[in-house]
Scaffold this motif. Structure first.
Motif, PDB file in Angstrom:
ATOM      1  N   GLY B 165       0.811  -1.210   0.000  1.00  0.00           N
ATOM      2  CA  GLY B 165       0.000   0.000   0.000  1.00  0.00           C
ATOM      3  C   GLY B 165       0.847   1.263   0.000  1.00  0.00           C
ATOM      4  O   GLY B 165       0.648   2.164  -0.810  1.00  0.00           O
ATOM      5  N   LYS B 168       2.727   1.843  -3.269  1.00  0.00           N
ATOM      6  CA  LYS B 168       1.854   2.362  -4.332  1.00  0.00           C
ATOM      7  C   LYS B 168       1.605   3.868  -4.172  1.00  0.00           C
ATOM      8  O   LYS B 168       1.567   4.601  -5.155  1.00  0.00           O
ATOM      9  CB  LYS B 168       0.507   1.626  -4.310  1.00  0.00           C
ATOM     10  N   THR B 169       1.455   4.331  -2.937  1.00  0.00           N
ATOM     11  CA  THR B 169       1.233   5.774  -2.753  1.00  0.00           C
ATOM     12  C   THR B 169       2.476   6.547  -3.201  1.00  0.00           C
ATOM     13  O   THR B 169       2.374   7.657  -3.714  1.00  0.00           O
ATOM     14  CB  THR B 169       0.917   6.155  -1.290  1.00  0.00           C
ATOM     15  N   LEU B 171       4.568   5.557  -5.674  1.00  0.00           N
ATOM     16  CA  LEU B 171       4.522   5.597  -7.136  1.00  0.00           C
ATOM     17  C   LEU B 171       3.500   6.638  -7.593  1.00  0.00           C
ATOM     18  O   LEU B 171       3.745   7.410  -8.522  1.00  0.00           O
ATOM     19  CB  LEU B 171       4.117   4.230  -7.706  1.00  0.00           C
ATOM     20  N   ALA B 172       2.344   6.657  -6.914  1.00  0.00           N
ATOM     21  CA  ALA B 172       1.290   7.600  -7.283  1.00  0.00           C
ATOM     22  C   ALA B 172       1.800   9.037  -7.157  1.00  0.00           C
ATOM     23  O   ALA B 172       1.656   9.844  -8.078  1.00  0.00           O
ATOM     24  CB  ALA B 172       0.062   7.385  -6.403  1.00  0.00           C
TER      25      ALA B 172
END
Lengths: 239, 288
Positions: B165, B168-169, B171-172
């Motif tokens: 999780g 991913k934040t 990468l975002a």
């Protein structure tokens, strides 16, 4: 409108960048389940207004209340947690992440059960996103990208959704299909504040409208009233 | 034929040791838009520390990997909010330029620190100095170990980014800061963690590189430039591309080193950097 019946209320909000003031004492209200459009030409201050509500820009003065609770001056992530979903202008997707990643990221603060439920709802609202769920956002069409942007914001489970110019760069037919979800959101109790440049599009999608000009609200009324008001067009043409 | 295979094998292993340099820099550059010119000095400080560590503690130098990672993670976590975060509010372009100047200064401070603490001479670490012979190929054990550990750590980073999780934040936030903020991602925290992990991994890379090649405090910038060449070649924020680029550069260096000589081998990354800057300057922009 009484305090309890107001989803979002702005009172005399002043905001800007550095020495420049963009918004001059903007006041507006959004009722629960209402779709309200902020109309304005390019540069009228729509995006600045939305950035101020979303916590990306701290207002210099005035109040922003979400169901009566003052949220002005909070950080953007605190505003999101308070219940404001933001679809930024230009969509601002994560081009190399998949559609499913966008939904998971949007819903990452929800409990897993709620997240799964919201995801199902998004696939119901936008069936095409279910087909494309493993596809990278950067490879989608403009209309699909706009759907991802809206779904990502709705995954934060907001009470108020800020939709900043979703029609930009889309063919009219696609825009209409995107706007078709607004009544469905209404049915779910989500209030929508929409920014739009196009008068006809904006007024057709909304219950009420405000007209923003040079950072001031110059006109407001129901969508049907304003559709027949020549002053709206005059404002746009700078008369 | 056997010679070609030998060069290929050496090149792949050399490239393997580069992967971690490039990916740790990629993380910082991609997420923060910070051109970290001090990256090589973190690598070199960790390498010099490893030599000291191996000399004073009679245990396996690979145990310096977690120590270097944790210490430099902490250093990164302390430096980022004080030095770099204040620049982030100034707009991407200005932040990039100012962070370049700031990390340039930081680089000098760290190199001077290295000179004061560890001296100015080249040092190397006598560890696994033997070779293996496999099917007529000669494989240096230290190169194999260094390469394998670096590649494993780079894979771990990639797994963390793509399958957790928080990863991913990260990468975002590197792909759209506004988009990340709009869904309540705390980008300040993300930037702090990205920088701390990037610097921590630079430390791990330093421990592994000292197994393979001699280092001195003044060689710090060689590693920084190597990292930027690899990012330019592989694509900013493109972790797979950068991994491939690392291996390709390793192979190219090994071939050039054989055909022309060691000097040409070490100058190759710089020549490539100049070529990339001239031919594809847009390769250095943040991913849109």
């Amino acid at each position: 409108m009484s305090e309890a019946a107001t989803a979002l209320a702005l009172e005399d909000v002043v905001a800007g960048y550095g020495p420049v003031t963009i918004l001059h004492e903007v006041s507006l209200v959004l009722g629960p389940g209402e779709v309200v459009v902020v109309l304005g030409a390019n540069g009228a201050g729509k995006t600045t207004l939305f950035r101020a509500i979303a916590g990306l820009l701290a207002p210099r003065s005035g109040h922003i209340r979400l169901y009566g609770e003052a949220i002005e001056g909070r950080t953007a992530h605190a505003v999101t947690r308070a219940g404001i979903g933001h679809v930024p202008s230009g969509r601002e997707l994560f081009p190399r992440l998949t559609v499913a990643d966008h939904l998971d990221l949007g819903g990452r603060l929800c409990l897993p059960a709620r997240r799964a439920e919201l995801k199902e709802r998004m696939f119901g609202l936008f069936p095409v996103l279910h087909e494309r769920r493993q596809q990278r956002a950067g490879t989608l069409s403009g209309g699909e990208q706009q759907m991802v942007a809206i779904a990502r914001a709705l995954m934060t489970d907001p009470r108020v959704l800020l939709l900043d110019e979703p029609s930009t760069g889309l063919a009219p037919k696609i825009v209409i299909s995107v706007f078709e979800i607004l009544p469905l959101l209404k049915a779910q109790g989500v209030s929508v504040l929409l920014a739009e440049q196009s008068l006809t599009l904006g007024l057709s999608a909304a219950d009420r409208a405000y007209v923003l000009d040079h950072g001031r609200i110059v006109l407001s009324g129901s969508a049907s009233e304003l559709a027949n008001d020549r002053r709206v067009v005059d404002t746009y043409l700078g008369r | 034929m056997l010679l070609a295979l030998q060069l290929l094998c050496d090149g792949v292993l050399l490239g393997g040791t580069y992967v971690l340099i490039a990916q740790s820099l990629n993380l910082i550059f991609g997420v923060m838009g910070v051109v970290n010119l001090a990256h090589g000095s973190f690598i070199v400080l960790a390498g010099l520390f490893t030599v000291w560590f191996a000399a004073h503690a009679a245990i396996n130098p690979l145990l310096a990997i977690p120590i270097a990672f944790v210490v430099l993670f902490g250093v990164g976590a302390l430096l980022q909010p004080v030095l770099l975060e204040p620049l982030m509010g100034l707009g991407a372009q200005q932040a990039e330029l100012l962070s370049l100047m700031l990390t340039f200064g930081l680089d000098y401070v760290l190199i001077e620190l290295g000179l004061q603490v560890f001296g100015s001479s080249y040092v190397s670490l006598p560890y696994l100095q033997s070779t293996w012979s496999v099917a007529g190929l000669t494989i240096s054990k230290s190169l194999l170990v260094g390469s394998a550990f670096a590649a494993a750590l780079a894979l771990l980073l990639s797994f963390w980014l793509n399958h957790t999780g928080f990863g991913k934040t990260l990468l975002a936030a590197s792909q759209s800061e506004v988009g990340a903020v709009s869904i309540g991602i705390n980008v300040r925290l993300v930037r702090l963690v990205a920088f701390a992990i990037g610097v921590g991994l630079a430390g791990a890379a330093g421990v592994l590189l000292i197994l393979v090649e001699p280092m001195a405090a003044e060689t710090a910038d060689d590693f920084t430039i190597l990292g930027f060449v690899l990012i330019a070649l592989g694509g900013l924020g493109d972790y797979r591309g950068v991994a491939i680029a690392s291996v390709l550069l390793g192979i190219a260096q090994s071939a050039v080193g054989f055909a022309i000589g060691g000097d040409a081998e070490s100058v190759l990354p710089f020549v490539l950097l100049i070529l990339f800057m001239a031919l594809w300057p847009q390769r250095f922009r943040r991913a849109a």
